[in-house]
Design a protein around this motif. Structure first.
Motif, PDB file in Angstrom:
ATOM      1  N   TYR A   1       0.856  -1.183   0.000  1.00 47.87           N
ATOM      2  CA  TYR A   1       0.000   0.000   0.000  1.00 47.87           C
ATOM      3  C   TYR A   1       0.892   1.233   0.000  1.00 47.87           C
ATOM      4  N   GLY A   2       0.675   2.137  -0.936  1.00 48.50           N
ATOM      5  CA  GLY A   2       1.394   3.407  -0.976  1.00 48.50           C
ATOM      6  C   GLY A   2       0.434   4.541  -0.656  1.00 48.50           C
ATOM      7  N   PHE A   3       0.910   5.510   0.114  1.00 46.01           N
ATOM      8  CA  PHE A   3       0.065   6.611   0.576  1.00 46.01           C
ATOM      9  C   PHE A   3       0.584   7.950   0.066  1.00 46.01           C
ATOM     10  N   LYS A   4      -0.348   8.886  -0.164  1.00 49.21           N
ATOM     11  CA  LYS A   4       0.036  10.219  -0.647  1.00 49.21           C
ATOM     12  C   LYS A   4       0.917  10.936   0.362  1.00 49.21           C
ATOM     13  N   ASP A   5       0.609  10.788   1.634  1.00 48.68           N
ATOM     14  CA  ASP A   5       1.420  11.350   2.707  1.00 48.68           C
ATOM     15  C   ASP A   5       1.089  10.604   3.990  1.00 48.68           C
ATOM     16  N   ARG A   6       1.675  11.035   5.084  1.00 45.08           N
ATOM     17  CA  ARG A   6       1.538  10.282   6.334  1.00 45.08           C
ATOM     18  C   ARG A   6       0.086  10.089   6.764  1.00 45.08           C
ATOM     19  N   ARG A   7      -0.736  11.072   6.578  1.00 45.53           N
ATOM     20  CA  ARG A   7      -2.132  10.959   6.967  1.00 45.53           C
ATOM     21  C   ARG A   7      -3.052  10.898   5.750  1.00 45.53           C
ATOM     22  N   GLY A   8      -2.462  10.635   4.593  1.00 44.15           N
ATOM     23  CA  GLY A   8      -3.203  10.679   3.347  1.00 44.15           C
ATOM     24  C   GLY A   8      -3.933   9.398   3.002  1.00 44.15           C
ATOM     25  N   ASP A   9      -4.658   9.491   1.918  1.00 47.20           N
ATOM     26  CA  ASP A   9      -5.388   8.348   1.396  1.00 47.20           C
ATOM     27  C   ASP A   9      -4.439   7.388   0.699  1.00 47.20           C
ATOM     28  N   ILE A  10      -4.909   6.165   0.519  1.00 44.96           N
ATOM     29  CA  ILE A  10      -4.131   5.178  -0.234  1.00 44.96           C
ATOM     30  C   ILE A  10      -4.019   5.665  -1.675  1.00 44.96           C
ATOM     31  N   GLU A  11      -2.801   5.728  -2.160  1.00 48.33           N
ATOM     32  CA  GLU A  11      -2.525   6.185  -3.522  1.00 48.33           C
ATOM     33  C   GLU A  11      -2.434   5.005  -4.486  1.00 48.33           C
ATOM     34  N   GLN A  12      -1.930   3.885  -3.965  1.00 48.87           N
ATOM     35  CA  GLN A  12      -1.790   2.697  -4.808  1.00 48.87           C
ATOM     36  C   GLN A  12      -1.794   1.433  -3.964  1.00 48.87           C
ATOM     37  N   GLU A  13      -2.277   0.366  -4.559  1.00 49.10           N
ATOM     38  CA  GLU A  13      -2.242  -0.968  -3.961  1.00 49.10           C
ATOM     39  C   GLU A  13      -1.671  -1.894  -5.027  1.00 49.10           C
ATOM     40  N   ILE A  14      -0.612  -2.609  -4.661  1.00 49.90           N
ATOM     41  CA  ILE A  14       0.047  -3.498  -5.622  1.00 49.90           C
ATOM     42  C   ILE A  14       0.161  -4.879  -4.991  1.00 49.90           C
ATOM     43  N   ILE A  15      -0.286  -5.895  -5.699  1.00 50.60           N
ATOM     44  CA  ILE A  15      -0.093  -7.268  -5.246  1.00 50.60           C
ATOM     45  C   ILE A  15       1.219  -7.755  -5.863  1.00 50.60           C
ATOM     46  N   ILE A  16       2.142  -8.160  -4.988  1.00 48.12           N
ATOM     47  CA  ILE A  16       3.453  -8.635  -5.434  1.00 48.12           C
ATOM     48  C   ILE A  16       3.467 -10.148  -5.255  1.00 48.12           C
ATOM     49  N   LYS A  17       3.599 -10.853  -6.356  1.00 45.92           N
ATOM     50  CA  LYS A  17       3.619 -12.320  -6.323  1.00 45.92           C
ATOM     51  C   LYS A  17       5.049 -12.833  -6.257  1.00 45.92           C
ATOM     52  N   ALA A  18       5.191 -14.097  -5.891  1.00 45.96           N
ATOM     53  CA  ALA A  18       6.509 -14.728  -5.808  1.00 45.96           C
ATOM     54  C   ALA A  18       7.281 -14.504  -7.105  1.00 45.96           C
ATOM     55  N   GLY A  19       8.522 -14.107  -6.981  1.00 51.47           N
ATOM     56  CA  GLY A  19       9.382 -13.854  -8.136  1.00 51.47           C
ATOM     57  C   GLY A  19       9.286 -12.434  -8.656  1.00 51.47           C
ATOM     58  N   SER A  20       8.428 -11.606  -8.055  1.00 52.42           N
ATOM     59  CA  SER A  20       8.255 -10.221  -8.495  1.00 52.42           C
ATOM     60  C   SER A  20       8.732  -9.250  -7.422  1.00 52.42           C
ATOM     61  N   THR A  21       8.873  -7.985  -7.836  1.00 55.18           N
ATOM     62  CA  THR A  21       9.341  -6.944  -6.931  1.00 55.18           C
ATOM     63  C   THR A  21       8.480  -5.688  -7.065  1.00 55.18           C
ATOM     64  N   ALA A  22       8.601  -4.808  -6.094  1.00 49.64           N
ATOM     65  CA  ALA A  22       8.012  -3.473  -6.138  1.00 49.64           C
ATOM     66  C   ALA A  22       9.023  -2.522  -5.514  1.00 49.64           C
TER      67      ALA A  22
END
Length: 114
Positions: free
Chosen positions: A50-71
């Protein structure tokens, strides 16, 4: 997602984390330090980033990372992770600019410990 600049080097890595040994900090909102990229590498199972716009911000992105992958988490980016499977294993590799103080300090620590 963000790419790590070509003049950045891996200077430190975490142990391999599982649901049993994960430091609680990773499961709650935290950020990468200035000048540092975190590369989250899933070795087994699935992890949600989960990535956020700032410390108290809304969720900016959600990424599912599967085995063998990176973010990539860029410098000073607020984020957290969530295990999606019980068998998930992941590791974080940290990158900083090759000639930066962060890398020099870490190399000095490695030399002292060896």
């Amino acid at each position: 997602m963000t790419a790590i600049p070509s003049d950045y080097v891996n200077y430190k890595s975490t142990p391999i984390f599982t649901p049993e040994n994960i430091p609680k900090m990773f499961l709650h909102l935290h950020n990468t330090r200035a000048g540092v990229y975190g590369k989250i590498s899933v070795l087994q199972g699935q992890l949600k980033f989960y990535g956020f716009k700032d410390r108290r911000g809304d969720i900016e992105q959600e990424i599912i990372i599967k085995a063998g992958s990176t973010a990539i988490s860029p410098p000073q980016y607020w984020h957290k992770v969530e295990f999606l499977t019980e068998d998930t294993q992941f590791q974080v590799l940290f990158y900083a600019q090759e000639n930066s103080q962060i890398v020099r300090d870490n190399l000095n620590e490695r030399t002292v410990q060896e």
